[in-house]
Design an enzyme around this catalytic site. Structure first.
Site, PDB file in Angstrom:
ATOM      1  N   ASN A   9       1.757  27.626   9.497  1.00  0.00           N
ATOM      2  CA  ASN A   9       1.758  29.087   9.581  1.00  0.00           C
ATOM      3  C   ASN A   9       2.490  29.620   8.350  1.00  0.00           C
ATOM      4  O   ASN A   9       3.714  29.523   8.275  1.00  0.00           O
ATOM      5  CB  ASN A   9       2.462  29.518  10.878  1.00  0.00           C
ATOM      6  CG  ASN A   9       2.639  31.025  10.971  1.00  0.00           C
ATOM      7  OD1 ASN A   9       2.094  31.775  10.151  1.00  0.00           O
ATOM      8  ND2 ASN A   9       3.393  31.478  11.963  1.00  0.00           N
ATOM      9  N   TRP A  10       1.705  30.156   7.420  1.00  0.00           N
ATOM     10  CA  TRP A  10       2.305  30.604   6.154  1.00  0.00           C
ATOM     11  C   TRP A  10       3.086  31.907   6.321  1.00  0.00           C
ATOM     12  O   TRP A  10       3.780  32.321   5.397  1.00  0.00           O
ATOM     13  CB  TRP A  10       1.205  30.826   5.107  1.00  0.00           C
ATOM     14  CG  TRP A  10       0.495  29.602   4.623  1.00  0.00           C
ATOM     15  CD1 TRP A  10       0.445  28.375   5.221  1.00  0.00           C
ATOM     16  CD2 TRP A  10      -0.275  29.494   3.422  1.00  0.00           C
ATOM     17  NE1 TRP A  10      -0.314  27.515   4.464  1.00  0.00           N
ATOM     18  CE2 TRP A  10      -0.780  28.185   3.358  1.00  0.00           C
ATOM     19  CE3 TRP A  10      -0.620  30.390   2.401  1.00  0.00           C
ATOM     20  CZ2 TRP A  10      -1.583  27.734   2.306  1.00  0.00           C
ATOM     21  CZ3 TRP A  10      -1.430  29.950   1.363  1.00  0.00           C
ATOM     22  CH2 TRP A  10      -1.897  28.625   1.314  1.00  0.00           C
ATOM     23  N   LYS A  11       2.926  32.580   7.459  1.00  0.00           N
ATOM     24  CA  LYS A  11       3.560  33.898   7.673  1.00  0.00           C
ATOM     25  C   LYS A  11       3.225  34.814   6.486  1.00  0.00           C
ATOM     26  O   LYS A  11       2.137  34.712   5.937  1.00  0.00           O
ATOM     27  CB  LYS A  11       5.063  33.723   7.912  1.00  0.00           C
ATOM     28  CG  LYS A  11       5.327  32.728   9.049  1.00  0.00           C
ATOM     29  CD  LYS A  11       6.733  32.706   9.544  1.00  0.00           C
ATOM     30  CE  LYS A  11       6.843  31.685  10.676  1.00  0.00           C
ATOM     31  NZ  LYS A  11       8.142  31.632  11.290  1.00  0.00           N
ATOM     32  N   HIS A  96       2.405  35.075  18.340  1.00  0.00           N
ATOM     33  CA  HIS A  96       3.608  34.493  17.731  1.00  0.00           C
ATOM     34  C   HIS A  96       4.821  35.352  18.097  1.00  0.00           C
ATOM     35  O   HIS A  96       4.705  36.570  18.214  1.00  0.00           O
ATOM     36  CB  HIS A  96       3.432  34.426  16.211  1.00  0.00           C
ATOM     37  CG  HIS A  96       4.498  33.624  15.551  1.00  0.00           C
ATOM     38  ND1 HIS A  96       5.744  34.138  15.278  1.00  0.00           N
ATOM     39  CD2 HIS A  96       4.522  32.327  15.147  1.00  0.00           C
ATOM     40  CE1 HIS A  96       6.482  33.185  14.723  1.00  0.00           C
ATOM     41  NE2 HIS A  96       5.773  32.080  14.632  1.00  0.00           N
ATOM     42  N   GLU A  98       7.130  36.471  16.413  1.00  0.00           N
ATOM     43  CA  GLU A  98       7.375  37.577  15.470  1.00  0.00           C
ATOM     44  C   GLU A  98       6.454  38.752  15.768  1.00  0.00           C
ATOM     45  O   GLU A  98       6.820  39.912  15.570  1.00  0.00           O
ATOM     46  CB  GLU A  98       7.209  37.066  14.028  1.00  0.00           C
ATOM     47  CG  GLU A  98       8.376  36.159  13.641  1.00  0.00           C
ATOM     48  CD  GLU A  98       8.023  35.038  12.678  1.00  0.00           C
ATOM     49  OE1 GLU A  98       6.965  35.105  12.026  1.00  0.00           O
ATOM     50  OE2 GLU A  98       8.828  34.078  12.584  1.00  0.00           O
ATOM     51  N   GLU A 168       7.142  27.440  20.997  1.00  0.00           N
ATOM     52  CA  GLU A 168       8.067  27.739  19.909  1.00  0.00           C
ATOM     53  C   GLU A 168       9.298  28.446  20.471  1.00  0.00           C
ATOM     54  O   GLU A 168       9.272  29.670  20.659  1.00  0.00           O
ATOM     55  CB  GLU A 168       7.399  28.648  18.875  1.00  0.00           C
ATOM     56  CG  GLU A 168       6.172  28.055  18.224  1.00  0.00           C
ATOM     57  CD  GLU A 168       5.920  28.651  16.843  1.00  0.00           C
ATOM     58  OE1 GLU A 168       5.783  27.873  15.896  1.00  0.00           O
ATOM     59  OE2 GLU A 168       5.876  29.892  16.704  1.00  0.00           O
ATOM     60  N   GLY A 174      12.889  29.330  12.156  1.00  0.00           N
ATOM     61  CA  GLY A 174      13.498  29.755  10.900  1.00  0.00           C
ATOM     62  C   GLY A 174      15.013  29.658  10.893  1.00  0.00           C
ATOM     63  O   GLY A 174      15.674  30.206  10.007  1.00  0.00           O
ATOM     64  N   SER A 214      11.477  25.067  13.205  1.00  0.00           N
ATOM     65  CA  SER A 214      12.235  24.217  12.269  1.00  0.00           C
ATOM     66  C   SER A 214      11.744  22.771  12.227  1.00  0.00           C
ATOM     67  O   SER A 214      12.544  21.845  12.122  1.00  0.00           O
ATOM     68  CB  SER A 214      13.730  24.285  12.577  1.00  0.00           C
ATOM     69  OG  SER A 214      14.199  25.616  12.423  1.00  0.00           O
ATOM     70  N   GLY A 235       6.386  26.342  10.068  1.00  0.00           N
ATOM     71  CA  GLY A 235       6.588  27.540   9.255  1.00  0.00           C
ATOM     72  C   GLY A 235       7.064  27.151   7.862  1.00  0.00           C
ATOM     73  O   GLY A 235       6.292  26.656   7.032  1.00  0.00           O
ATOM     74  N   GLY A 236       8.348  27.310   7.620  1.00  0.00           N
ATOM     75  CA  GLY A 236       8.926  27.097   6.287  1.00  0.00           C
ATOM     76  C   GLY A 236       8.474  25.820   5.579  1.00  0.00           C
ATOM     77  O   GLY A 236       8.135  25.852   4.389  1.00  0.00           O
TER      78      GLY A 236
END
Ligand code: 13P
Length: 252
Positions: A9-11, A96, A98, A168, A174, A214, A235-236
């Site tokens: 997930n590149w966000k 998600h 977010e 999640e 994050g 994470s 993610g990251g």
């Protein structure tokens, strides 16, 4: 055995030039046998067309990060399922945390999108997960159970195995704080049990449940070894080819 699905997930990261670098970096490293496991990338809307071209003939599939539940209409700023399909998406992340936190998405609105995604031939990756205060209060199962039931409401048995769930825990997103493999496995097992109650055990055994929060090369193997963890939503660590590929390799 369920295959593992690793999704990135590149966000809201990567412009077009950076997209080209990241996708080329990824595909040039994916020269090994995935052994039936799958890799998905979910770039921002603006990068989907380019990414779709760059992954042609490569063992990578494309997903979006959100969609509107209507085919078309006066919905400024929104993107429809058919638009996503026309640009090469097979998957779409829905609900998600977010989106729940900053854009007011609810189990009801996510349910509507999930049903529309399935009807449109897209595979939804439906996200669930508790807040830190909910875990501390000991109500993780209550919260996650309500999310799973709400997001899957009226999704028929024949279609539910076409959907992916992603657990999640919000406190692990994050933050660098990963759920321990045991904590994650316990919730994944609970989600599968919930699917068994909602449908039946045969269906529950087929649904892919990813873990997200994470995930890094250092912790991926232990998480992916758990019996009910069928992949990762990263993610990251998906924003650098080396770390994303190391995560993919850890499920082989
Ligand atoms: P991080 O891997 O950066 O914690 O993000 C997880 C996530 O939200 C994936 O959807």
């Amino acid at each position: 055995m369920r295959k593992k699905i690793i999704a990135g997930n590149w966000k809201m990261f990567k412009d077009l030039r950076e997209t080209e670098d990241l996708v080329r970096g990824l595909t040039s490293r994916l020269t090994f046998d995935l052994k039936g496991n799958q890799v998905i990338i979910c770039p921002p809307f603006t990068s989907l067309a380019l990414a779709s071209k760059l992954i042609e003939g490569k063992p990578v599939e494309l997903g979006a990060q959100n969609m509107h539940p209507e085919d078309e209409g006066a919905f400024t700023g929104e993107v429809s399922p058919n638009m996503l399909k026309s640009v090469g998406c097979s998957y779409v992340i829905l609900g998600h945390s977010e989106r729940r936190q900053y854009f007011g998405e609810t189990n009801e609105s996510i349910n509507k999108k999930a049903k529309k995604a399935i009807a449109s031939g897209l595979t939804p990756i439906v996200c669930v997960g508790e807040l830190l205060e909910e875990r501390e209060k000991g109500i993780t199962e209550q919260v996650v159970g309500t999310q799973v039931r709400g997001c899957l409401k009226d999704v028929p048995e024949a279609e539910v195995e076409r959907l992916i769930l992603a657990y999640e825990p919000v406190w692990a997103i994050g933050t660098g704080k990963t759920a321990t493999p045991q904590q994650a496995q316990a919730v994944h097992q609970f989600i599968r049990k919930t699917l068994g109650q909602l449908y039946n055990w045969t269906v529950a055994e087929k649904v892919v449940i990813q873990y997200g929060g994470s995930v890094k090369p250092e912790n991926a193997a232990e998480l992916l070894k758990q019996p009910d963890i069928d992949g990762a939503l990263v993610g990251g660590a998906c924003l650098k080819p080396d770390s994303f590929v190391a995560i993919i390799q850890s499920c082989l």
